[in-house]
Design an enzyme around this catalytic site. Structure first.
Site, PDB file in Angstrom:
ATOM      1  N   SER A  97      -0.183  13.094   0.683  1.00 30.43           N
ATOM      2  CA  SER A  97      -1.004  13.781   1.683  1.00 30.43           C
ATOM      3  C   SER A  97      -0.330  13.716   3.055  1.00 30.43           C
ATOM      4  CB  SER A  97      -2.417  13.188   1.737  1.00 30.43           C
ATOM      5  OG  SER A  97      -2.380  11.795   1.686  1.00 30.43           O
ATOM      6  N   TYR A 130      -7.394  -5.533  -2.117  1.00 26.17           N
ATOM      7  CA  TYR A 130      -7.451  -4.448  -3.100  1.00 26.17           C
ATOM      8  C   TYR A 130      -6.861  -4.891  -4.442  1.00 26.17           C
ATOM      9  CZ  TYR A 130      -7.092   0.283  -4.987  1.00 26.17           C
ATOM     10  OH  TYR A 130      -7.209   1.408  -5.770  1.00 26.17           O
ATOM     11  N   GLY A 177      -8.784  -7.853  -5.776  1.00 24.16           N
ATOM     12  CA  GLY A 177     -10.142  -7.372  -6.026  1.00 24.16           C
ATOM     13  C   GLY A 177     -10.215  -6.588  -7.325  1.00 24.16           C
ATOM     14  N   ARG A 195      -2.632  -6.863   1.424  1.00 19.60           N
ATOM     15  CA  ARG A 195      -3.058  -5.926   0.397  1.00 19.60           C
ATOM     16  C   ARG A 195      -3.922  -6.595  -0.678  1.00 19.60           C
ATOM     17  NH1 ARG A 195       0.134  -1.442  -1.413  1.00 19.60           N
ATOM     18  NH2 ARG A 195       1.504  -0.677   0.224  1.00 19.60           N
ATOM     19  N   ARG A 227       7.390   1.684  -8.957  1.00 19.64           N
ATOM     20  CA  ARG A 227       6.260   1.635  -9.859  1.00 19.64           C
ATOM     21  C   ARG A 227       6.268   2.872 -10.733  1.00 19.64           C
ATOM     22  NH1 ARG A 227       1.347   0.736  -6.726  1.00 19.64           N
ATOM     23  NH2 ARG A 227       1.745  -1.439  -6.281  1.00 19.64           N
ATOM     24  N   GLN A 229      12.385   3.303  -2.554  1.00 13.42           N
ATOM     25  CA  GLN A 229      11.267   2.849  -3.390  1.00 13.42           C
ATOM     26  C   GLN A 229      10.697   4.069  -4.124  1.00 13.42           C
ATOM     27  OE1 GLN A 229      11.303   3.151  -0.145  1.00 13.42           O
ATOM     28  NE2 GLN A 229       9.285   3.193   0.834  1.00 13.42           N
TER      29      GLN A 229
END
Lengths: 345, 345
Positions: B219, B175, B178, B172, B305, B239
């Protein structure tokens, strides 16, 4: 040089041999062409010295001389197995090599903060360009990452599996985050394109040819001691660092490159010293008459950093040999010469 | 349009007025030219809808359609205040604008992992190019960063001051790291060149026009429910995520752009749901006949999160208004149409 006498009969139907006396190892399995980016810098030039000791190596250095210096390589300039290219790694470099030691990046806060955007470009675009070269020519590539990827660590000592504690938007981030993304790029090229990669996380290193007055603590203290100035310890002075002598580090880099493990692997000396202890040692060994004084610290300065080198020991059979008390005097003579303060009386 | 009748006498000695009916706000203080990179994407297109509601705005969208779609903008194509450019942000873009909303980057793991090196280039070189544009034309620039900069956080909820817990070399990282470097670049351009920057850290967002089957949980569940397939909850299902309806998020982005604070500012809904709770809600609201089953998780999936939005409340007067139970049905109709599963009976 490769000779091919056993095949003499078929020579006429083959391509003529490459004209260079140092032919491409991929085909001739004799010599090794090695690119060292940042090879005119402190660590880079010591690495070049070691690589040049092997007569089968041809060494090409690419450096933009932002922090490196031709002086560091003067004994090799003109040598038939050596070449120096003035090149900034943020531009692509298309040459034929077997191995790439990718060191190019200002590593001292004074230099990497001078133009933070350029520092990020060097780390990210520079590493992209060198990975592109490695992919193009099938070279193995080693990145010198840094203990700074651990930021201000919450785990001591730091194993390679520790994810770090780094401020993404601070004044040091151009270096810390730049190197983290450089590592990401290395592993993504490995996973995506099958490149042979090696990632070293280098902890504080010291030795001859360090930049004088670059704000690093060891060079700072030695220059101050030789000039008879007070040794300036950033507050509180209890923050610790580990210091690895450069010959030990270079040995680790070469073992990592030649070994089978991609890393990341910590290379550093686990011997931990507070900044105050370091100042006291420099004072004792180099100039017992100077005073030690505390000064204000810079933002985001890590409080403690010490490598866990279990992996380097196990996988590379490597550990540092030179003790701080032995290494510091080896630096002193080089600094005396460059500072013009004369020989030790 | 700006008129200049009070200065009629001096017109002859001036440059003729710019030919465009939408003249450059820097000089004419009337209209605002706004670039939205990634404007054909899910969040980008909703942002464009809102910006286009203001008749003083001219909106230019740059998108490479890797994950975005012209369909999302079809009501604006041909509109005199709207322009669509097929452009990849890893190439420079030289246009005249007053504001840049820089959203361009694949944001779903399925897409950003497809070509990790390209994802890093989009984040780093793309952001460099947009910062270069902002510097060139004096535009204010807003980066949509992400809650992923917090990685697998060790602090709950996450305030903007939290430095995160991110794996620099995982799948990951292209991303996460980055985006972290994109933030670093924003703040370095701000410090180094005085650019007006805005950094939003976007938490999970949902709404109409999300890519179907892009691996995002909302989605995924809605598409599965509408197709009558089992809702696949990644293990362990405990989670948590927070889900912000897209109209709330767009409101926050515009407030951040128009406000005085650079950020970073968290934009997200602090309402926290476990994946199992989300699946149960979707099942109840959309298709009570489907089953819920657990599947294996992806590496480095964060366990929890949740945004701390204190800063957004205080500095932007912003907080989400749409509840999950109200937002999910708003998505359903859009998904029915695109999946071709007909109207709710």
């Amino acid at each position: 040089m490769a000779t091919d006498s056993s095949n003499g009969h078929h020579q006429a139907t083959k391509q003529p041999p490459l004209p260079s006396p140092l032919r491409f190892s991929k085909f001739f399995q004799s010599n090794m062409r090695i690119l060292v980016t940042g090879g005119a810098g402190f660590i880079g030039s010591h690495l070049v010295d070691r690589l040049m000791e092997n007569e089968k190596n041809e060494v090409i250095v690419a450096d933009n001389y932002f922090t490196g210096s031709k002086d560091n390589l003067k004994k090799w300039i003109g040598h038939p197995r050596f070449e120096l290219i003035r090149h900034d790694v943020t531009e692509p470099l298309l040459i034929e090599v077997d191995q790439i030691y990718h060191l190019a990046c200002p590593a001292s806060p004074i230099f990497y903060k001078y133009n933070p955007v350029k520092t990020i470009k060097t780390n990210v675009i520079g590493t992209l360009n060198m990975l592109g070269l490695a992919k193009r020519v099938g070279a193995r590539i080693l990145l010198t990452s840094t203990s700074e990827v651990y930021g201000d660590p919450l785990v001591h000592p730091q194993p390679e599996s520790y994810w770090g504690n780094v401020n993404p938007i601070g004044v040091r981030s151009c270096y810390d985050e730049g190197k983290r993304v450089a590592e990401t790029l290395m592993f993504d090229y490995h996973r995506q394109h099958g490149l042979e990669i090696r990632v070293a996380r280098i902890f504080n290193t010291y030795g001859p040819r360090m930049n004088i007055d670059d704000g690093r603590v060891v060079s700072n203290f030695i220059a101050q001691a030789l000039r008879g100035e007070p040794l300036t310890v950033q507050s509180p002075g209890t923050q610790t660092r580990s210091f690895c002598y450069v010959s030990d580090l270079v040995d680790g880099l070469i073992r990592l490159m030649e070994g089978a493990n991609s890393g990341p692997i910590n290379l550093g000396n686990p011997g931990e010293f507070t900044m105050t202890e370091l100042a006291e040692t420099v004072k004792e060994l180099i100039n017992p008459t100077v005073e030690i004084k505390n000064v204000e610290n810079t933002p985001d300065d890590p409080r403690q950093r010490k490598p866990d080198i279990t992996k380097a020991k196990e996988l590379l059979g490597w550990e540092p040999k030179v003790k701080l008390r032995d290494g510091l005097p080896l630096m002193e003579e080089d600094f005396r010469l460059r500072l013009g303060v004369g020989k030790k009386s």
